[in-house]
Design an enzyme around this catalytic site. Sequence first.
Site, PDB file in Angstrom:
ATOM      1  N   ARG A 131      -5.483  -4.260  12.442  1.00  0.00           N
ATOM      2  CA  ARG A 131      -4.655  -3.578  13.472  1.00  0.00           C
ATOM      3  C   ARG A 131      -4.870  -4.294  14.858  1.00  0.00           C
ATOM      4  O   ARG A 131      -3.749  -4.036  15.613  1.00  0.00           O
ATOM      5  CB  ARG A 131      -5.231  -2.266  13.549  1.00  0.00           C
ATOM      6  N   ASP A 181      -8.655  -2.343   9.459  1.00  0.00           N
ATOM      7  CA  ASP A 181      -9.597  -2.116  10.519  1.00  0.00           C
ATOM      8  C   ASP A 181      -9.546  -3.525  11.044  1.00  0.00           C
ATOM      9  O   ASP A 181      -9.479  -3.626  12.351  1.00  0.00           O
ATOM     10  CB  ASP A 181     -11.015  -1.910  10.053  1.00  0.00           C
ATOM     11  N   GLU A 212       1.248  -0.153   9.838  1.00  0.00           N
ATOM     12  CA  GLU A 212      -0.369  -0.207   9.687  1.00  0.00           C
ATOM     13  C   GLU A 212      -1.036   0.958  10.117  1.00  0.00           C
ATOM     14  O   GLU A 212      -2.064   0.765  10.924  1.00  0.00           O
ATOM     15  CB  GLU A 212      -0.802  -1.612  10.072  1.00  0.00           C
ATOM     16  N   GLY A 250      19.315  -2.230  34.252  1.00  0.00           N
ATOM     17  CA  GLY A 250      20.649  -1.345  34.320  1.00  0.00           C
ATOM     18  C   GLY A 250      21.370  -1.350  33.063  1.00  0.00           C
ATOM     19  O   GLY A 250      20.748  -1.730  31.888  1.00  0.00           O
ATOM     20  N   LEU A 281       0.878  -1.324  -0.037  1.00  0.00           N
ATOM     21  CA  LEU A 281       0.024   0.088   0.040  1.00  0.00           C
ATOM     22  C   LEU A 281       0.892   1.075   0.132  1.00  0.00           C
ATOM     23  O   LEU A 281       0.543   2.221  -0.810  1.00  0.00           O
ATOM     24  CB  LEU A 281      -0.846   0.069   1.138  1.00  0.00           C
TER      25      LEU A 281
END
Length: 383
Positions: A244, A241, A367, A343, A127
């Site tokens: 996620r 949707d 995403e 630490g 995408l």
Amino acid sequence: MESPSFALVDTQKEFRAAMRQLCEARIAPHAAAVDQDASYPWDSFKACVEMELPALGIPAQYGGAGADHVTQAIMVEELARACASTSVTLLISKLSMIPIMNWGSNELKAKYLPRVASGEAQGSYCLSEADAGSDVAAMRCRAVRDGDHYVLSGSKYWITNAGISDTYTVFAKTDPDAGHRGISCFIVEADWGVKVAKLEQKMGLRGSPTGEVVFDDVRVPAANLIGQEGQGFTIAMHTLDRSRPTIGAQAVGIAQGAIDHASTYMKQRHAFGQAIADFQGLRFMLADMAMRTEAARTLVYRACSVVDAGDPDGDLSMVGAMAKCFASDTAMSVTTDAVQLLGGYGYTRDFPTERLMRDAKITQIYEGTNQIQRVVIAKRLLG
């Protein structure tokens, strides 16, 4: 309407126990080397295939297990607790198949879903572009109809599993003048001419390759159009949707891994004549880490339950955004605190906490960045 129930049932609890056993025995031992060498976790993926985990999110009629989304979240959570890179190998293939499962033709479902369910094939979701991440409508990748094919040209950036995947679910402009309404979705096979231009050198998730994928006049059969022309933006948002919440599950798993390593260290490390687990200030830090993680887990399971219920109230975009955003912010906070609790050791690769902290960061970004998730949430609240 009453919210869907998301209390775990016995079978889900048993599945978690089986996943924990698998991850401790066959996933966790490879995690440090996979990260150090930035090498694909093939041994871990093979273990997942042997347990039939790729089938979990695929419908039974296509060779899958058809598991509910809460069970899928448990799988991702346990994998990420041991090795976040391995969890992505299953997440990304499922993400790439969601458009086919919900929008694809019967022929596309029959052709591609069984291969992913069996572990024979892996997929990527394409995408994002260099100048079109959050602003999807700005994409430049083009798909031009040419007889019974489309000719695909352009590049996609930040593609998970680049160079590994057998298929690429690609979003491209079929109408460049129509904004987001001009985007369409295709399933493209790697050997049709898909090229990987480069792989990124990343802070975390180093066992999961991320790269630029190039389509140089790649011919794609028109039958490989998913849905209809112009439906791509809707398909992309619908898919994210539903995906996620599992990114939220990944974040929860990373946070839980950090808590487990920190608590073990606190009981073993001594200072001033006693285990540091006896110091109240450190105990409070660990308690806060656990509270935030459990809250994130509950929100993730709620979002998954909404998916399973079919989104009866139309809340999924908001609840999914909440789950992803809160869980990933929690993972970043918890892993940072885990490094602090260890630490100087926490800052070294002698312990897994620094890897978990690096892995956690991407969950706030991919995403949909957490800033975008807050836009989604506020838009739903304000109308």
